[in-house]
Design a protein around this motif. Structure first.
Motif, PDB file in Angstrom:
ATOM      1  N   VAL A 267      39.487  41.895  41.137  1.00  0.00           N
ATOM      2  CA  VAL A 267      39.229  41.425  39.774  1.00  0.00           C
ATOM      3  C   VAL A 267      39.904  40.073  39.546  1.00  0.00           C
ATOM      4  N   LYS A 268      41.125  39.921  40.035  1.00  0.00           N
ATOM      5  CA  LYS A 268      41.841  38.650  39.883  1.00  0.00           C
ATOM      6  C   LYS A 268      41.086  37.510  40.583  1.00  0.00           C
ATOM      7  N   ASP A 269      40.573  37.781  41.772  1.00  0.00           N
ATOM      8  CA  ASP A 269      39.804  36.770  42.503  1.00  0.00           C
ATOM      9  C   ASP A 269      38.539  36.401  41.730  1.00  0.00           C
ATOM     10  N   ALA A 270      37.877  37.403  41.154  1.00  0.00           N
ATOM     11  CA  ALA A 270      36.663  37.129  40.379  1.00  0.00           C
ATOM     12  C   ALA A 270      36.978  36.274  39.156  1.00  0.00           C
ATOM     13  N   MET A 271      38.114  36.546  38.526  1.00  0.00           N
ATOM     14  CA  MET A 271      38.532  35.737  37.380  1.00  0.00           C
ATOM     15  C   MET A 271      38.799  34.297  37.832  1.00  0.00           C
ATOM     16  N   GLY A 272      39.381  34.157  39.035  1.00  0.00           N
ATOM     17  CA  GLY A 272      39.639  32.827  39.561  1.00  0.00           C
ATOM     18  C   GLY A 272      38.371  32.045  39.831  1.00  0.00           C
ATOM     19  N   GLN A 273      37.265  32.769  40.026  1.00  0.00           N
ATOM     20  CA  GLN A 273      35.966  32.124  40.266  1.00  0.00           C
ATOM     21  C   GLN A 273      35.206  31.870  38.968  1.00  0.00           C
ATOM     22  N   GLY A 274      35.868  32.137  37.853  1.00  0.00           N
ATOM     23  CA  GLY A 274      35.268  31.812  36.561  1.00  0.00           C
ATOM     24  C   GLY A 274      34.660  32.966  35.804  1.00  0.00           C
ATOM     25  N   ARG A 275      34.715  34.186  36.336  1.00  0.00           N
ATOM     26  CA  ARG A 275      34.132  35.328  35.621  1.00  0.00           C
ATOM     27  C   ARG A 275      35.079  35.788  34.515  1.00  0.00           C
ATOM     28  N   PRO A 276      34.562  36.086  33.334  1.00  0.00           N
ATOM     29  CA  PRO A 276      35.407  36.669  32.281  1.00  0.00           C
ATOM     30  C   PRO A 276      35.936  38.030  32.728  1.00  0.00           C
ATOM     31  N   LEU A 277      37.111  38.380  32.225  1.00  0.00           N
ATOM     32  CA  LEU A 277      37.741  39.644  32.621  1.00  0.00           C
ATOM     33  C   LEU A 277      36.839  40.857  32.390  1.00  0.00           C
ATOM     34  N   PRO A 278      36.189  41.018  31.224  1.00  0.00           N
ATOM     35  CA  PRO A 278      35.320  42.197  31.032  1.00  0.00           C
ATOM     36  C   PRO A 278      34.201  42.276  32.065  1.00  0.00           C
ATOM     37  N   VAL A 279      33.633  41.122  32.417  1.00  0.00           N
ATOM     38  CA  VAL A 279      32.550  41.097  33.411  1.00  0.00           C
ATOM     39  C   VAL A 279      33.091  41.493  34.780  1.00  0.00           C
ATOM     40  N   ALA A 280      34.240  40.938  35.148  1.00  0.00           N
ATOM     41  CA  ALA A 280      34.844  41.253  36.449  1.00  0.00           C
ATOM     42  C   ALA A 280      35.178  42.735  36.553  1.00  0.00           C
ATOM     43  N   LEU A 281      35.652  43.335  35.473  1.00  0.00           N
ATOM     44  CA  LEU A 281      35.982  44.763  35.486  1.00  0.00           C
ATOM     45  C   LEU A 281      34.732  45.608  35.672  1.00  0.00           C
TER      46      LEU A 281
END
Length: 361
Positions: A267-281
């Motif tokens: 999830v942290k990596d996805a956030m680093g790629q620009g995804r919002p936290l709810p989407v990454a979760l």
């Protein structure tokens, strides 16, 4: 129709329906809800009761269907109870339950009670469960979460005329009580009943509860995961000790901790790629309570901290499988305690005892 467990008592006072379905994994609460329905039924003349337990793929559902249409010479109304411990009635059972649900409509001589374990979302979407829900009343009986356990204990004490002292001292007493019975609600109920036998109605002090209440707590690795992510260091230590004493497999405990670390990292990596936290979760299929815990801890977790945790999880994987690692305990449980406390600290717990047999990181 769906009904919350807390609404059952008021519902029964208004009148009975001919079909009830209870589903959940808490035996005490399922038993109490079923007892309440049976008592209301007996008060309205349901004098006969038959019980059918579905066991195996070759269960004869014709007996259940026939029971609903046959009364003894001495009964005007009856209760037909169907217990499905596996939660999977099978193809024949699915058809039979749908037929049972249809026949229950408008049937004032037979009350059908179906008892099931906790069901997943897919099962609840099945045709047979939809029929039970559409033609009767379904009640999902949820377990009492650890955060709500002190208040549950206080309510049960009040029902027998007892209470803890007011204020902070009373809250500490309830927390102590909850620590001793966590994960074992049936035993908690028995310990509360024991206090009624030992002491008269009125106020109970800490010493009275400490001397009377046994340590009957039971833990599972899923609750351990929640405690670690919540940063509850003292509770994590108790749970690890309890799991070890109960003979839980070290590899299962490690898998649970490591899977949480890997999910946090993804999830942290996805956030680093620009995804919002709810989407990454959602993409990582993180739901419910764990979703809320992730939302709380992820902003404070650095990429470096997660890399270190991931490396530590890899090291402990080897230790629980018999390998030795420099700077780490050789005992698998001590290594698991160190990993759990490391994750617990990163998730926000700055206090709590350091796991025994470990060294500072």
């Amino acid at each position: 129709m769906q009904l919350a467990a807390a609404q059952l008592s008021a519902h029964l006072h208004k009148g009975l329906r001919s079909l009830y379905t209870l589903h959940g994994d808490e035996p005490l609460l399922i038993q109490e809800a079923a007892d309440a329905i049976r008592a209301a039924a007996r008060a309205q003349g349901y004098t006969e009761r038959t019980v059918h337990t579905v066991a195996g793929a070759h269960f004869d559902w014709s007996e259940v269907l026939a029971a609903g249409g046959s009364l003894s010479l001495f009964a005007e109304r009856q209760i037909v109870e169907v217990r499905i411990p596996s939660g999977k009635p099978g193809k024949d059972g699915s058809a039979a339950l749908q037929q049972l649900a249809q026949s229950a409509q408008g049937n004032d001589s037979t009350l059908t009670l179906v008892l099931l374990p906790r069901l997943d979302k897919m099962t609840r979407g099945g045709a047979w469960f939809g029929a039970l829900e559409g033609c009767g009343v379904t009640i999902q009986v949820d377990p009492v979460e650890r955060s709500a356990l002190p208040q549950w204990i206080a309510q049960r004490l009040a029902q027998q005329g007892q209470r803890v002292v007011a204020g902070e001292e009373g809250q500490r007493t309830l927390q102590f009580f909850a620590d001793r019975v966590e994960g074992n609600l049936l035993a908690a109920h028995q310990e509360i009943q024991k206090l009624a036998l030992l002491h008269p109605a009125g106020e109970l002090g800490f010493e009275q509860i400490e001397s009377a209440v046994l340590n009957v707590a039971r833990y599972d690795v899923f609750k351990l995961s929640e405690a670690v992510l919540a940063g509850q260091a003292a509770r994590v230590q108790r749970m690890l000790d309890g799991l070890q004493a109960e003979g839980e497999a070290e590899v299962l405990v490690h898998y649970t901790l490591a899977e949480d670390i890997r999910a946090l990292k993804r999830v942290k990596d996805a956030m680093g790629q620009g995804r919002p936290l709810p989407v990454a979760l959602r993409e990582q299929r993180v739901w419910g309570l764990k979703e809320r815990l992730f939302e709380r801890v992820l902003p404070r977790l650095s990429a470096t901290a997660l890399d270190n945790l991931l490396h530590a999880a890899h090291v402990v994987d080897g230790i629980v499988k018999g390998l030795k690692q420099p700077g780490w305990p050789t005992d698998g449980w001590q290594a698991l305690q160190r990993l759990a406390m490391q994750l617990c600290t990163e998730c926000g717990a700055q206090q709590g005892a350091r796991p025994r047999g470990t060294i500072a990181a």
